[in-house]
Design an enzyme around this catalytic site. Structure first.
Site, mmCIF file in Angstrom:
data_model
loop_
_atom_site.group_PDB
_atom_site.id
_atom_site.type_symbol
_atom_site.label_atom_id
_atom_site.label_comp_id
_atom_site.label_asym_id
_atom_site.label_seq_id
_atom_site.Cartn_x
_atom_site.Cartn_y
_atom_site.Cartn_z
ATOM 1 N N SER A 36 28.786 -45.542 24.968
ATOM 2 C CA SER A 36 28.142 -44.433 25.515
ATOM 3 C C SER A 36 26.824 -44.785 26.240
ATOM 4 O O SER A 36 26.219 -45.937 25.728
ATOM 5 C CB SER A 36 27.730 -43.138 24.802
ATOM 6 O OG SER A 36 26.765 -43.482 23.639
ATOM 7 N N HIS A 68 34.282 -39.691 27.225
ATOM 8 C CA HIS A 68 34.676 -40.939 26.669
ATOM 9 C C HIS A 68 36.124 -41.173 27.456
ATOM 10 O O HIS A 68 36.956 -40.240 27.105
ATOM 11 C CB HIS A 68 35.033 -41.193 25.300
ATOM 12 C CG HIS A 68 33.784 -41.524 24.463
ATOM 13 N ND1 HIS A 68 33.328 -42.745 24.639
ATOM 14 C CD2 HIS A 68 32.725 -40.563 24.160
ATOM 15 C CE1 HIS A 68 31.970 -42.624 24.057
ATOM 16 N NE2 HIS A 68 31.773 -41.546 23.633
ATOM 17 N N HIS A 90 34.387 -42.801 17.285
ATOM 18 C CA HIS A 90 33.328 -42.899 16.054
ATOM 19 C C HIS A 90 33.513 -42.320 14.738
ATOM 20 O O HIS A 90 34.471 -41.196 14.772
ATOM 21 C CB HIS A 90 32.051 -42.119 16.734
ATOM 22 C CG HIS A 90 31.512 -42.572 17.978
ATOM 23 N ND1 HIS A 90 31.965 -42.198 19.136
ATOM 24 C CD2 HIS A 90 30.550 -43.532 18.220
ATOM 25 C CE1 HIS A 90 31.366 -42.699 20.059
ATOM 26 N NE2 HIS A 90 30.434 -43.644 19.783
ATOM 27 N N TYR A 92 31.771 -40.167 13.396
ATOM 28 C CA TYR A 92 31.501 -38.777 13.242
ATOM 29 C C TYR A 92 32.477 -38.080 13.850
ATOM 30 O O TYR A 92 32.239 -36.670 13.925
ATOM 31 C CB TYR A 92 30.018 -38.611 13.955
ATOM 32 C CG TYR A 92 29.817 -39.082 15.412
ATOM 33 C CD1 TYR A 92 30.499 -38.024 16.311
ATOM 34 C CD2 TYR A 92 29.098 -40.415 15.651
ATOM 35 C CE1 TYR A 92 30.286 -38.421 17.791
ATOM 36 C CE2 TYR A 92 29.001 -40.370 17.097
ATOM 37 C CZ TYR A 92 29.591 -39.668 17.993
ATOM 38 O OH TYR A 92 29.711 -40.242 19.322
ATOM 39 N N GLU A 93 33.377 -38.215 14.527
ATOM 40 C CA GLU A 93 34.292 -37.666 15.084
ATOM 41 C C GLU A 93 35.470 -37.342 14.007
ATOM 42 O O GLU A 93 36.597 -36.766 14.255
ATOM 43 C CB GLU A 93 35.165 -38.285 16.222
ATOM 44 C CG GLU A 93 34.187 -38.729 17.362
ATOM 45 C CD GLU A 93 34.779 -39.509 18.502
ATOM 46 O OE1 GLU A 93 35.781 -39.049 19.283
ATOM 47 O OE2 GLU A 93 34.309 -40.504 18.523
ATOM 48 N N ALA A 120 24.652 -46.955 22.911
ATOM 49 C CA ALA A 120 23.296 -46.502 23.236
ATOM 50 C C ALA A 120 22.712 -46.104 21.929
ATOM 51 O O ALA A 120 23.294 -46.150 20.905
ATOM 52 C CB ALA A 120 23.366 -45.289 24.066
ATOM 53 N N MET A 215 25.140 -45.018 16.026
ATOM 54 C CA MET A 215 26.149 -44.410 14.936
ATOM 55 C C MET A 215 27.444 -45.090 15.287
ATOM 56 O O MET A 215 28.495 -44.474 15.128
ATOM 57 C CB MET A 215 26.289 -42.915 15.316
ATOM 58 C CG MET A 215 25.056 -41.991 15.397
ATOM 59 S SD MET A 215 25.430 -40.436 15.852
ATOM 60 C CE MET A 215 23.541 -39.849 16.089
ATOM 61 N N SER A 216 27.332 -46.442 15.798
ATOM 62 C CA SER A 216 28.758 -47.212 16.127
ATOM 63 C C SER A 216 28.355 -48.865 15.929
ATOM 64 O O SER A 216 27.259 -49.000 15.134
ATOM 65 C CB SER A 216 28.917 -46.920 17.488
ATOM 66 O OG SER A 216 27.807 -47.440 18.314
ATOM 67 N N ASN A 239 16.285 -43.468 23.709
ATOM 68 C CA ASN A 239 15.458 -42.452 23.441
ATOM 69 C C ASN A 239 14.728 -43.052 22.377
ATOM 70 O O ASN A 239 15.112 -43.989 21.650
ATOM 71 C CB ASN A 239 15.922 -41.168 22.679
ATOM 72 C CG ASN A 239 17.097 -41.278 21.577
ATOM 73 O OD1 ASN A 239 18.141 -41.871 21.662
ATOM 74 N ND2 ASN A 239 16.274 -41.353 20.405
ATOM 75 N N HIS A 251 20.375 -34.559 23.746
ATOM 76 C CA HIS A 251 22.095 -35.420 23.950
ATOM 77 C C HIS A 251 21.978 -35.385 25.418
ATOM 78 O O HIS A 251 22.396 -36.577 25.885
ATOM 79 C CB HIS A 251 23.143 -34.673 23.369
ATOM 80 C CG HIS A 251 24.301 -35.655 23.467
ATOM 81 N ND1 HIS A 251 24.381 -36.850 23.195
ATOM 82 C CD2 HIS A 251 25.544 -35.468 24.102
ATOM 83 C CE1 HIS A 251 25.486 -37.215 23.377
ATOM 84 N NE2 HIS A 251 26.213 -36.380 24.058
HETATM 85 I I1 8IG Z 1 21.747 -42.655 22.213
HETATM 86 O O1 8IG Z 1 18.100 -41.882 18.074
HETATM 87 C C1 8IG Z 1 21.290 -42.589 20.424
HETATM 88 N N1 8IG Z 1 21.947 -42.681 19.417
HETATM 89 N N2 8IG Z 1 21.349 -42.289 14.966
HETATM 90 N N3 8IG Z 1 19.829 -41.953 16.395
HETATM 91 C C2 8IG Z 1 20.919 -42.221 16.163
HETATM 92 N N4 8IG Z 1 21.739 -42.532 17.170
HETATM 93 C C3 8IG Z 1 21.347 -42.462 18.444
HETATM 94 C C4 8IG Z 1 19.951 -42.304 18.609
HETATM 95 C C5 8IG Z 1 19.021 -41.889 17.681
HETATM 96 N N5 8IG Z 1 20.006 -42.204 19.989
#
Ligand code: 8IG
Length: 277
Positions: A36, A68, A90, A92-93, A120, A215-216, A239, A251
């Protein structure tokens, strides 16, 4: 097809054979996973010689995140045959580790010796700014999962007791910094998500040595090292991590930051990729 039952390397070999048929290439050199934030940079890599929906290759799960685009492109970059994966899946999916790393295993079965993983991430180390690309120097796999779980300890494949002393190739990082001397480096911590962290979790991660959080990427990096491929990792900071600024995490803001950075990311990849094969 059920999600990745049976021998994951046989599934990857079958996907690689289907890919070779469609690209009309028996050998590919480098794979890039555009996470992403990075997918808008795809066009900067040059025209696609062909683009194949992942659904045609077998073994790939149905994507469940909007935005995606599930396809792989063949792009020639400086004499290299580069497979560009547009998006990833991912944990989380709800996908298994085997499904998460299927693209990487397919690329390696298709001949790729170098895997470039982009994502990201939230910035933990002070000074990391939204919009900034960062080289991944090492990782903390805090997902609680591994793509090597359950692999045969006695079969003919490589040992699952994979050495992770240098997951992210020092040679490739040096090369990337030669192309862009501004590139920072950092340790990437991967959590399962999909929720972002609490401020307390971010303080814990900072104390544990994490500069970036996401998360990846880490399962794909482990799968690549298990098979002996070289890995280059790139995070786009989108961020500041939770509790480190007075902003809440949104998001939509994250995606907007990524869109703004796309041109820079495309230029960065286009300068690095011809060198990494
Ligand atoms: I874009 O601040 C992104 N992905 N875990 N924490 C986590 N995953 C992210 C973040 C974040 N920003």
């Amino acid at each position: 097809m059920p999600e990745q039952s049976g021998d994951p390397f046989a599934v990857a070999a079958a996907s690689a054979a289907a890919l070779a048929e469609r690209t009309r290439q028996t050998q590919h050199d480098v794979a890039v996973v555009l996470g992403s934030g990075w997918a808008p940079a795809a066009d900067a890599l040059g025209p696609a010689e062909c683009e194949v929906p992942l659904a045609e290759l077998g073994g790939f799960p149905e994507p469940r995140v909007p935005g995606h685009v599930p396809a792989v492109r063949l792009v020639r970059i400086g004499g290299l045959r580069v497979l560009v994966f547009l998006g990833r899946v991912h944990l989380y999916e709800g996908h298994s580790p085997a499904a998460v790393v299927h693209g990487v295993r397919t690329a390696i079965a298709a001949g790729c010796a170098t895997i470039v993983l982009s994502n990201a991430a939230g910035g933990i180390r002070s000074g990391l700014q939204p919009g900034q690309p960062v080289l991944i120097s090492d990782h903390l796999n805090l997902t609680g999962q591994s793509p090597l779980t359950g692999l045969s300890l006695t079969g003919d494949g490589p040992s699952p007791f994979t050495d992770l002393t240098e997951v992210y190739s020092a040679r490739l990082r040096t090369l990337a910094r030669e192309r862009d001397p501004e590139l920072a480096e950092g340790v990437y911590a991967a959590l399962p998500g999909p929720q972002y962290e609490t401020p307390a979790e971010i303080r814990m991660l900072r104390t544990a040595g994490a500069d970036l959080v996401g998360m990846s990427t880490v399962l794909e990096a482990i799968a690549a090292r298990h098979l002996g491929a070289q890995v280059l990792g790139l995070s786009l900071v989108t961020n500041v991590a939770a509790g480190l600024s007075d902003q809440k995490l949104d998001h939509g803001d994250v995606l907007a930051t990524a869109r703004t950075a796309a041109a820079r990311l495309g230029a960065l990849l286009a300068t690095i990729l011809p060198e990494v094969g």
